[in-house]
Structure formats: structure tokens, C-alpha cells
Design a protein around this motif. Sequence first.
Motif, mmCIF file in Angstrom:
data_model
loop_
_atom_site.group_PDB
_atom_site.id
_atom_site.type_symbol
_atom_site.label_atom_id
_atom_site.label_comp_id
_atom_site.label_asym_id
_atom_site.label_seq_id
_atom_site.Cartn_x
_atom_site.Cartn_y
_atom_site.Cartn_z
ATOM 1 N N GLU A 305 3.740 0.058 7.048
ATOM 2 C CA GLU A 305 3.219 1.261 6.401
ATOM 3 C C GLU A 305 4.023 1.601 5.155
ATOM 4 O O GLU A 305 3.456 1.997 4.130
ATOM 5 N N GLN A 306 5.348 1.457 5.242
ATOM 6 C CA GLN A 306 6.184 1.732 4.070
ATOM 7 C C GLN A 306 5.853 0.775 2.930
ATOM 8 O O GLN A 306 5.773 1.174 1.765
ATOM 9 N N GLN A 309 2.558 1.882 1.381
ATOM 10 C CA GLN A 309 2.683 3.079 0.552
ATOM 11 C C GLN A 309 3.421 2.793 -0.755
ATOM 12 O O GLN A 309 3.121 3.390 -1.789
ATOM 13 N N PHE A 362 -4.096 5.784 4.361
ATOM 14 C CA PHE A 362 -4.505 6.492 3.152
ATOM 15 C C PHE A 362 -5.139 7.842 3.480
ATOM 16 O O PHE A 362 -5.011 8.798 2.712
ATOM 17 N N ASN A 365 -2.067 10.114 4.159
ATOM 18 C CA ASN A 365 -1.215 10.495 3.020
ATOM 19 C C ASN A 365 -1.997 11.021 1.816
ATOM 20 O O ASN A 365 -1.414 11.399 0.805
#
Length: 441
Positions: A305-306, A309, A362, A365
Motif C-alpha cells: 500500500e505504501q 501511494q 484510492f 485515501n
Amino acid sequence: MNNFDNISIKRKLLIVDDSLINKAILKKILDPEFKILTASNGQEALDILQIERLNIAIILLDINMPVMDGYEFLVEFKKLSISNNIPVIIQTHKDNDEDEVKALSLGANDFVTKPYNAKIILHRIKNLISFRENASIVRILQYDSLTQLLSKDYFYQQALQYLTVHSDRKYKLLVSDIANFKIVNDMFGMDLGNKVLANYASILKTYFPSTPLARIGADVFAVLLPQEVEVNEEIVAKINDSLNSSQIISMNMTLKFGLYMIEDIHVNISQMCDRAVLAIKAIKGIYGKNLIVYDDSFLKNLLKEQMIQESMESALINNEFKVYFQPKYDFNANKISGAEALVRWISKENGFMNPGEFIPLFERNGFISRLDYFVWENTCKVLSKWKKDGRELIPISVNVSRVDFYTSHIVDDLLSLIKTYDIPIEYLHLEITESAYTTNP
């Protein structure tokens, strides 16, 4: 130089004595250093404490007084919550060991003898105040003021000490989180929310006595347990029932628990707790699932996930997102009657990215709104080109996600695209994704 000498503000000292002469002598000795309050018996002292309980640094107490003597005062004083914070020095006559022993057994901290020695009195008072204040500072650092559990940092220290001293035993960390606790504060106010947290701390103490237990976040609690101590869905359900049966608020609360099995004691304790919290996130929103055991897949997902992003902005700029059109076929008319716009990510570094990996992220965030606009615009460009080329137009469906509904300019954006690319409005269909209404009907 001790802590006392570093502070110039005069502390308040309470003299409890029925003798005017004694009070006059003590005031002369102590007045330069302290603000003096006086009481003629124990009951007057208790009345003063009701008002000044947070301001008094020390009590100088005589034993023989009318109405309520020194012994009776000590018994009543010990019942007050402030008794641990205010030291008491008793006044006795020389060679009166019985008074000293009895008073000390009732909670007095020290004694001075009559006739008074000014230097000895001042030193004993200053030393006792400094010791008590330093102890209070240590307690503030070691304990959470709201729940009286260990503070986060002190818990990390204590847990590491347990693991080091008992290296022959296996331990686990149980971390709990009150789901949607923000709603409790919003609906009932922070005062009631704090009562819920304090009550939950008391419940945890009853289930897990004699083991490091801490509040490590706003509504996040952690306890270190030997691995042989059983923790299962039935046990956490009982803890949850205990919390809801306390009836502090008229709302059912749900606890989520994450277990981290400690295999390597060299892993930072804070990281262990973070991993348990990471596991909890995987069961938030899942009804009936209140306990989960951490494994390395949670960390792998977090790292992925990091990575997503960190690269999503550049991926949009560098045209790594591609819009494909999935046809809708009308078997009755034997022709294509429409299409659905689908976005795919072909990463330069990682190749094809599964939409199930990046679309939910998405949506969480907020980046989905920019990606949706990208799809809308590319769809309008295709329809505009077909129109200019004289091709037959078919309606194309584009996704409208949950985040789009929270943007006040969604209608303006869509109408602007239709106007800019000069396409008939009926050929741009809006398809509302399930997440838009399942999270908030």
C-alpha cells in the motif's frame, strides 16, 4: 540543588495545632519559605482541604487537639484521594515514641519534636516535599492519568523487561481497539467518553491482573500475556459484554482485538503493538469477527500500500493508467449496445496492477476522485473522436465512486467535460459503485 530550590513560587503549608504559641513560632520559622494556612483541630483542617486540596504542599500536624485530634484526622485524611499527594509531618514531644509509632502507622510521613529546631524543621519539610513532587513526576511519566494504567512508554519498558527476565517463556501482545469510538465522543461528549475509557481499563484489570497493561492510544489498550494464557473469541466476547453491561452510555460498543505472538524479543515493542493494530484494521467492519492473529501478510500488504501511494501521482502524470472499454452486447439486436469504461494500471516498475489492490486504497485515501475524473475525460475524448469521425455513438458507462459524492463540484465537472468535448449528454452514463451507498445508505 534539589527540585525545591528550583521553584520560586511559595508553596502552601497547613499547620494544624490548637496552640496559638506553637502556631506563632512555626509561622515565624516557615513564613519566609511558605504561604501559611492554619487550623485549630482536625475537623477545621479537613474543611480547609475541601477548598485548598490541590494547593497544599504539606501538613504539619499536632496530635493533642479538641474536637478532632491528630490520630482521628489521619484516619479521615487517609480516606481522601489526595492523601497520597500531600505528606504529613506530626509534631511530638521529645522521647514520645508511642505518638510517633502510632501516627506513622496511620499514614504520617515524618515527625519533628518540640521544642522546635528551625533548621531541622525546614530541612525535613523541604526534603519531604521534594521527594513527593519527584515521585509525582515519575508517576505522571509512568501512568496514564485517565485510566491509571501504565503509560505507553513505560509499558514498552516494562514489557521489554518481562521478556528479558523471562526469556525462557513465550509471550504475546493483546491489543484492543474500541470500534468507532469517535462516535461516542461526538454523541455523548468527551467527559462520558473518558468515563467509558476509565471503565474499560477497570474491566481489563479484572480479566488480566498482575501483568503489564497500558493505554497506548486514545482508545487503544495493550496487555502482555504468557502465550499459554488462552485468548479466544468467547473470551473477548465476554470482555465486550462487560463493557456494554456497564451502561455508562446508551449505545452498544464493539471491541476489536489483535494478537501478536512474540517470537523475537529483539523486535521493538512499539512495532509489535503497531503490528497488532495493523491486524485489527483487517477485521474492522466485519460483523462477528472480533479477534485476529497477526501474520507477516499484514506487513506485506502495508508495504505494498505504501508503494502504491508513493507512486500513484507519478503514475497518473506518466499515463500508466489506461482506460479500456468493455462492450455491452444486445443479443436481441445482434449488436454492441454500449460499453463500460474500465481503468487499468500498467506500472513501469511492477507491470500489471490488480484493480482490487489499488481501487479500495484510492477510495480510502481520496485519490479515486482524480482517477475517476481521468476516466471521465478520456471517455469523453473517445466519444468526441467517434463523433468527429462520423462513427455511430454508443453510450459509455463511467464509475462514480463514494468519494465523488463528497465533492460539491461533481455536476459542474461532468457538464464541463460534456461541453468541452461537445458530446451528447445521453451518451455518458453514470454507474454508481457499490461502495458509494453500502458505507452510508
